[in-house]
Design a protein around this motif. Structure first.
Motif, PDB file in Angstrom:
ATOM      1  N   PHE A   1       0.810  -1.221   0.000  1.00 37.42           N
ATOM      2  CA  PHE A   1       0.000   0.000   0.000  1.00 37.42           C
ATOM      3  C   PHE A   1       0.843   1.271   0.000  1.00 37.42           C
ATOM      4  CE2 PHE A   1      -3.221  -3.134   0.855  1.00 37.42           C
ATOM      5  CZ  PHE A   1      -4.277  -2.661   0.069  1.00 37.42           C
ATOM      6  N   ALA A   2       2.160   1.145   0.218  1.00 33.84           N
ATOM      7  CA  ALA A   2       3.024   2.311   0.079  1.00 33.84           C
ATOM      8  C   ALA A   2       3.672   2.332  -1.306  1.00 33.84           C
ATOM      9  CB  ALA A   2       4.108   2.296   1.148  1.00 33.84           C
ATOM     10  N   ALA A   3       3.368   1.325  -2.124  1.00 28.27           N
ATOM     11  CA  ALA A   3       3.877   1.302  -3.498  1.00 28.27           C
ATOM     12  C   ALA A   3       2.858   2.020  -4.391  1.00 28.27           C
ATOM     13  CB  ALA A   3       4.064  -0.147  -3.941  1.00 28.27           C
ATOM     14  N   PRO A   4       3.299   2.431  -5.595  1.00 24.53           N
ATOM     15  CA  PRO A   4       2.359   3.140  -6.475  1.00 24.53           C
ATOM     16  C   PRO A   4       1.281   2.210  -7.037  1.00 24.53           C
ATOM     17  CG  PRO A   4       4.501   2.895  -7.529  1.00 24.53           C
ATOM     18  CD  PRO A   4       4.647   2.373  -6.147  1.00 24.53           C
TER      19      PRO A   4
ATOM     20  N   ALA B   1      -9.578   3.390   6.646  1.00 27.21           N
ATOM     21  CA  ALA B   1      -8.376   2.736   7.160  1.00 27.21           C
ATOM     22  C   ALA B   1      -7.232   3.748   7.258  1.00 27.21           C
ATOM     23  CB  ALA B   1      -7.980   1.576   6.258  1.00 27.21           C
ATOM     24  N   ARG B   2      -7.166   4.655   6.283  1.00 25.93           N
ATOM     25  CA  ARG B   2      -6.109   5.678   6.310  1.00 25.93           C
ATOM     26  C   ARG B   2      -6.355   6.641   7.466  1.00 25.93           C
ATOM     27  NH1 ARG B   2      -5.759   4.837   0.458  1.00 25.93           N
ATOM     28  NH2 ARG B   2      -3.692   3.914   0.381  1.00 25.93           N
ATOM     29  N   GLU B   3      -7.614   6.898   7.719  1.00 27.32           N
ATOM     30  CA  GLU B   3      -7.957   7.831   8.776  1.00 27.32           C
ATOM     31  C   GLU B   3      -7.646   7.224  10.151  1.00 27.32           C
ATOM     32  OE1 GLU B   3     -11.975   9.245   8.173  1.00 27.32           O
ATOM     33  OE2 GLU B   3     -12.145   9.377  10.364  1.00 27.32           O
TER      34      GLU B   3
ATOM     35  N   GLY C   1      -5.686   4.591  10.766  1.00 22.92           N
ATOM     36  CA  GLY C   1      -4.418   3.862  10.856  1.00 22.92           C
ATOM     37  C   GLY C   1      -4.619   2.360  10.935  1.00 22.92           C
TER      38      GLY C   1
ATOM     39  N   LEU D   1      -4.415   0.025   8.578  1.00 24.24           N
ATOM     40  CA  LEU D   1      -3.460  -0.811   7.845  1.00 24.24           C
ATOM     41  C   LEU D   1      -2.176  -0.995   8.648  1.00 24.24           C
ATOM     42  CD1 LEU D   1      -3.910   0.565   4.218  1.00 24.24           C
ATOM     43  CD2 LEU D   1      -4.799  -1.558   5.171  1.00 24.24           C
ATOM     44  N   THR D   2      -1.767   0.032   9.386  1.00 25.90           N
ATOM     45  CA  THR D   2      -0.540  -0.101  10.161  1.00 25.90           C
ATOM     46  C   THR D   2      -0.772  -1.014  11.356  1.00 25.90           C
ATOM     47  OG1 THR D   2      -1.040   1.841  11.484  1.00 25.90           O
ATOM     48  CG2 THR D   2       0.268   2.192   9.531  1.00 25.90           C
TER      49      THR D   2
ATOM     50  N   LYS E   1      -2.025  14.235  13.845  1.00 23.43           N
ATOM     51  CA  LYS E   1      -2.808  13.005  13.730  1.00 23.43           C
ATOM     52  C   LYS E   1      -3.380  12.651  15.089  1.00 23.43           C
ATOM     53  CE  LYS E   1      -4.894   9.846  11.903  1.00 23.43           C
ATOM     54  NZ  LYS E   1      -5.827  10.058  10.775  1.00 23.43           N
TER      55      LYS E   1
ATOM     56  N   ASN F   1       4.355   7.344   8.110  1.00 25.06           N
ATOM     57  CA  ASN F   1       3.185   6.791   7.429  1.00 25.06           C
ATOM     58  C   ASN F   1       2.319   7.878   6.798  1.00 25.06           C
ATOM     59  OD1 ASN F   1       3.758   4.085   7.812  1.00 25.06           O
ATOM     60  ND2 ASN F   1       2.774   4.018   9.813  1.00 25.06           N
TER      61      ASN F   1
ATOM     62  N   LEU G   1       3.877   8.715   3.565  1.00 26.20           N
ATOM     63  CA  LEU G   1       3.601   7.668   2.565  1.00 26.20           C
ATOM     64  C   LEU G   1       2.128   7.653   2.136  1.00 26.20           C
ATOM     65  CD1 LEU G   1       5.587   4.704   4.126  1.00 26.20           C
ATOM     66  CD2 LEU G   1       6.005   5.682   1.862  1.00 26.20           C
ATOM     67  N   GLY G   2       1.310   8.372   2.891  1.00 27.39           N
ATOM     68  CA  GLY G   2      -0.120   8.361   2.568  1.00 27.39           C
ATOM     69  C   GLY G   2      -0.840   7.112   3.051  1.00 27.39           C
ATOM     70  N   ILE G   3      -0.200   6.348   3.947  1.00 27.61           N
ATOM     71  CA  ILE G   3      -0.864   5.167   4.506  1.00 27.61           C
ATOM     72  C   ILE G   3      -1.778   5.587   5.646  1.00 27.61           C
ATOM     73  CG2 ILE G   3      -0.450   3.063   5.844  1.00 27.61           C
ATOM     74  CD1 ILE G   3       2.076   2.679   4.215  1.00 27.61           C
ATOM     75  N   ILE G   4      -1.429   6.701   6.276  1.00 34.30           N
ATOM     76  CA  ILE G   4      -2.298   7.313   7.285  1.00 34.30           C
ATOM     77  C   ILE G   4      -2.575   8.735   6.790  1.00 34.30           C
ATOM     78  CG2 ILE G   4      -2.330   8.249   9.627  1.00 34.30           C
ATOM     79  CD1 ILE G   4      -0.812   5.867  10.597  1.00 34.30           C
ATOM     80  N   SER G   5      -3.827   9.139   6.864  1.00 35.33           N
ATOM     81  CA  SER G   5      -4.124  10.502   6.417  1.00 35.33           C
ATOM     82  C   SER G   5      -4.087  11.436   7.625  1.00 35.33           C
ATOM     83  CB  SER G   5      -5.485  10.548   5.737  1.00 35.33           C
ATOM     84  OG  SER G   5      -6.463   9.990   6.588  1.00 35.33           O
TER      85      SER G   5
ATOM     86  N   ARG H   1      -0.681  11.320  -5.378  1.00 33.97           N
ATOM     87  CA  ARG H   1      -0.039  10.284  -4.557  1.00 33.97           C
ATOM     88  C   ARG H   1       0.703   9.242  -5.385  1.00 33.97           C
ATOM     89  NH1 ARG H   1      -1.840   5.409  -1.783  1.00 33.97           N
ATOM     90  NH2 ARG H   1      -0.296   5.020  -0.178  1.00 33.97           N
ATOM     91  N   ILE H   2       0.056   8.695  -6.406  1.00 31.43           N
ATOM     92  CA  ILE H   2       0.679   7.594  -7.147  1.00 31.43           C
ATOM     93  C   ILE H   2       1.937   8.055  -7.882  1.00 31.43           C
ATOM     94  CG2 ILE H   2       0.311   5.890  -8.996  1.00 31.43           C
ATOM     95  CD1 ILE H   2      -1.188   5.241  -6.415  1.00 31.43           C
TER      96      ILE H   2
ATOM     97  N   LEU I   1       4.610   8.479  -5.271  1.00 28.32           N
ATOM     98  CA  LEU I   1       5.115   7.211  -4.715  1.00 28.32           C
ATOM     99  C   LEU I   1       6.072   6.512  -5.670  1.00 28.32           C
ATOM    100  CD1 LEU I   1       1.995   5.641  -2.942  1.00 28.32           C
ATOM    101  CD2 LEU I   1       3.978   6.736  -1.898  1.00 28.32           C
TER     102      LEU I   1
ATOM    103  N   PHE J   1      10.450   3.194   0.610  1.00 26.98           N
ATOM    104  CA  PHE J   1      10.658   3.179   2.057  1.00 26.98           C
ATOM    105  C   PHE J   1      11.085   1.806   2.527  1.00 26.98           C
ATOM    106  CE2 PHE J   1       7.369   1.189   4.817  1.00 26.98           C
ATOM    107  CZ  PHE J   1       6.707   0.490   3.830  1.00 26.98           C
TER     108      PHE J   1
END
Ligand SMILES: Nc1ncnc2c1ncn2[C@@H]1O[C@H](COP(=O)(O)OP(=O)(O)OP(=O)(O)O)[C@@H](O)[C@H]1O
Ligand SMILES: [Mg+2]
Lengths: 265, 254
Positions: A94-97, A253-255, A257, A259-260, B13, B49, B52-56, B73-74, B77, B82
């Motif tokens: 999910f951190a990849a494009p 999920a981003r909001e 956290g 996924l982490t 956050k 994170n 990286l956009g994994i957490i907004s 984002r894409i 990235l 990372f």
């Protein structure tokens, strides 16, 4: 959508299966067990029932094959996500494009591949062991299979969305979700013999029309176009809603956290 | 400074009523390595994170290569990567298979050659055909780094890259990081609990305490600020009496 991302995600899955052939057992073993159980039951019923007994019962083998297409497609989507959870690879992906669309499309392809492997096996074995020929359905087989595939994808996205939302404790949903609907989907028995209240639920599921259509097709040699149209129409709705749910859960999920959290559990 | 590669603007956050990162702002210029330091739970990983956009972020924003992270984002990235102690590459694939998958995800050109290059750089070429799950913790960390370097990222985020490495390998990894920065001009955000790493690799540091910046500046500036001999001493002081330091700093500013 990027084809190179999609093919990379699918490639990962192919490596997984070719490196560990033992994984194929899951794709072959359970469907085989189901086929044997339902096949012998069909033979037993054929031998011991009179003509007054509903003829449909002998189409159980067809039901087993078609149900498995739906189930494998759903699994392809849901297990795809879980594989990354199990290997702590989720954040790398999910951190990849990779866009949501790339990701989902890759899961569809994997679902398609899983369904193809299992159904090929079942089709061949049902012909050899029980002289059951699914190709009696001729051309209608293609839209039937496609509708089951699409509904499987939709259920897979719903399973994944629920797992993301509720965390690893909800993992079993990956296997359970299709079976929530199985009793209502008129897989092994005709719609008309279900209680009226249940029929309302059944009629809202695209796969009900496929199983109904299969029975008509095998019995009368004609597939009601209505069934096909209903299945297709409902599938468009389910696919869109499931896609929407997936995208919204990913934003959530981003909001939160989420996924982490997966990554560290 | 010309346009910063990474610009973090007042990101906050909150998880429920807990604030993990609080109005964090910093910039990193091209080719610079910024160390993000702080005790366990200070908010470093959460900040990474968000980049990286994994957490907004709950509020605030992140710009990378001058573009807004949420909007592009894409594309962003694709130009970054990372490596984190919190993730692994799938243990059931071989080293080479894993790198092939990620190389394709990042659209790396001449992938085969690049895979050999990064494996050589981290001195794990001999492990190419091993199953990743069978690697030792240190080997697996180096494989993570290989994945992170595959696409020659312009911005590299490293979350405790030397955790679990023995001193010899940790030293080699630091050298690789410096080499990549010097030869490719890679910009980096680096977290570590190893102050030796930080002194050797980072051009600037940001010290976090409970989600907020306590102090920032070059290594020397930070040491002078606290009148301590080494970053290790600074770290211990901040970890043990961060609240007092934060208060002292606030009053000094008034
Ligand atoms: N998804 C989440 N939900 C709730 N709280 C979270 C979540 N992620 C992080 N936190 C909390 O935010 C705080 C900061 O965590 P973070 O992982 O960013 O710390 P860190 O500085 O990286 O620490 P460490 O040095 O131990 O890696 C911690 O108190 C953690 O419990
Ligand atoms: Mg951390």
């Amino acid at each position: 959508m990027s084809w190179s991302s999609i093919s990379a995600l699918v490639l990962r899955y192919l490596y997984l299966y070719t490196r560990n052939p033992i994984r194929m057992i899951e794709l072959l073993f359970w469907p085989l067990v189901h086929l044997l159980v339902w096949g012998f039951l069909t033979e037993f019923l054929q031998k011991h029932t009179t003509d007054s007994f509903p003829h449909e019962i002998t189409y159980l083998i067809g039901a087993v094959i078609l149900w498995d297409v739906l189930f494998r497609a759903q699994q392809g989507v849901a297990i795809f996500f879980l594989e990354d959870v199990w290997s702590r690879n989720l954040l790398n992906v999910f951190a990849a494009p990779v866009t949501n669309a790339d990701y989902l499309f890759a899961t569809y392809i994997v679902g398609f591949m899983r369904a193809t492997v299992t159904s090929t096996l079942l089709v061949v074995l049902s012909l050899v062991l029980y002289s059951f020929n699914i190709f009696t359905l001729s051309w209608a087989l293609i839209p039937f299979l496609f509708n089951l595939l699409v509904f499987g994808w939709a259920l897979g996205m719903i399973s994944t969305a629920l797992i993301v939302r509720w965390g690893p404790a909800a993992e079993t949903l990956a296997w359970a979700v299709p079976f929530f609907i199985q009793p209502f989907a008129a897989v092994f028995y005709p719609l008309n013999d279900l209680p009226a209240g249940v029929q309302v639920i059944s009629k809202s599921l695209p796969c009900t029309y496929v199983f109904e259509g299969m029975r008509s097709g095998l019995r009368d040699g004609v597939v009601p176009m209505n069934d096909l149209l209903m299945a297709t129409g409902l599938n468009v709705v389910y696919l869109a809603l499931a896609g929407l749910l997936f995208v919204r859960v990913m934003a959530k999920a981003r909001e939160k956290g989420l996924l982490t959290k997966f990554a560290s559990q | 400074m010309s346009q910063p590669v990474l610009s973090v603007k007042k990101i906050t956050k909150t998880f429920g009523d807990f604030t993990a990162v609080d109005q964090l702002s910093f910039e990193i210029g091209k080719g610079k390595v910024l160390g993000l330091l702080g005790a366990n739970g200070a908010g470093k990983t959460t900040a990474i994170n968000m980049v990286l956009g994994i957490i907004s972020p709950t509020s605030g924003g992140v710009e990378v290569f001058g573009e807004d992270l949420t909007k592009s984002r894409i594309a962003i990235l694709r130009r970054m990567n990372f490596c984190s102690t919190y993730t692994q590459l799938p243990g059931n694939l071989t080293v080479r298979q894993n790198l092939k998958v990620f190389g394709k995800l990042y659209r790396v050109k001449n992938l085969k050659q690049r895979i050999d290059e990064v494996l050589g750089l981290l001195e794990i070429s001999q492990l190419k055909d091993r199953v990743s799950g069978h690697l030792s913790a240190g080997e697996s960390t180096r494989l993570n780094l290989c994945k992170a370097l595959l696409n020659r990222p312009e911005l590299l985020l490293l979350d405790e890259p030397t955790a679990s490495l023995d001193p010899d390998i940790a030293d080699k990894v630091r050298k690789v990081v410096k080499r990549v920065r010097d030869e490719e001009g890679t910009t980096m955000l680096y977290t570590s609990h190893n102050m030796r790493d930080v002194e050797e690799v980072c051009d600037e540091i940001v010290f976090m305490h409970k989600g907020k910046i306590l102090v920032s500046g070059t290594n020397e500036e930070v040491k002078q600020h606290f009148e301590e001999e080494s970053l290790e001493d600074v770290f211990i002081r901040v970890a043990r009496s961060g609240d007092i330091e934060a208060k002292r700093l606030k009053e000094a500013k008034k």
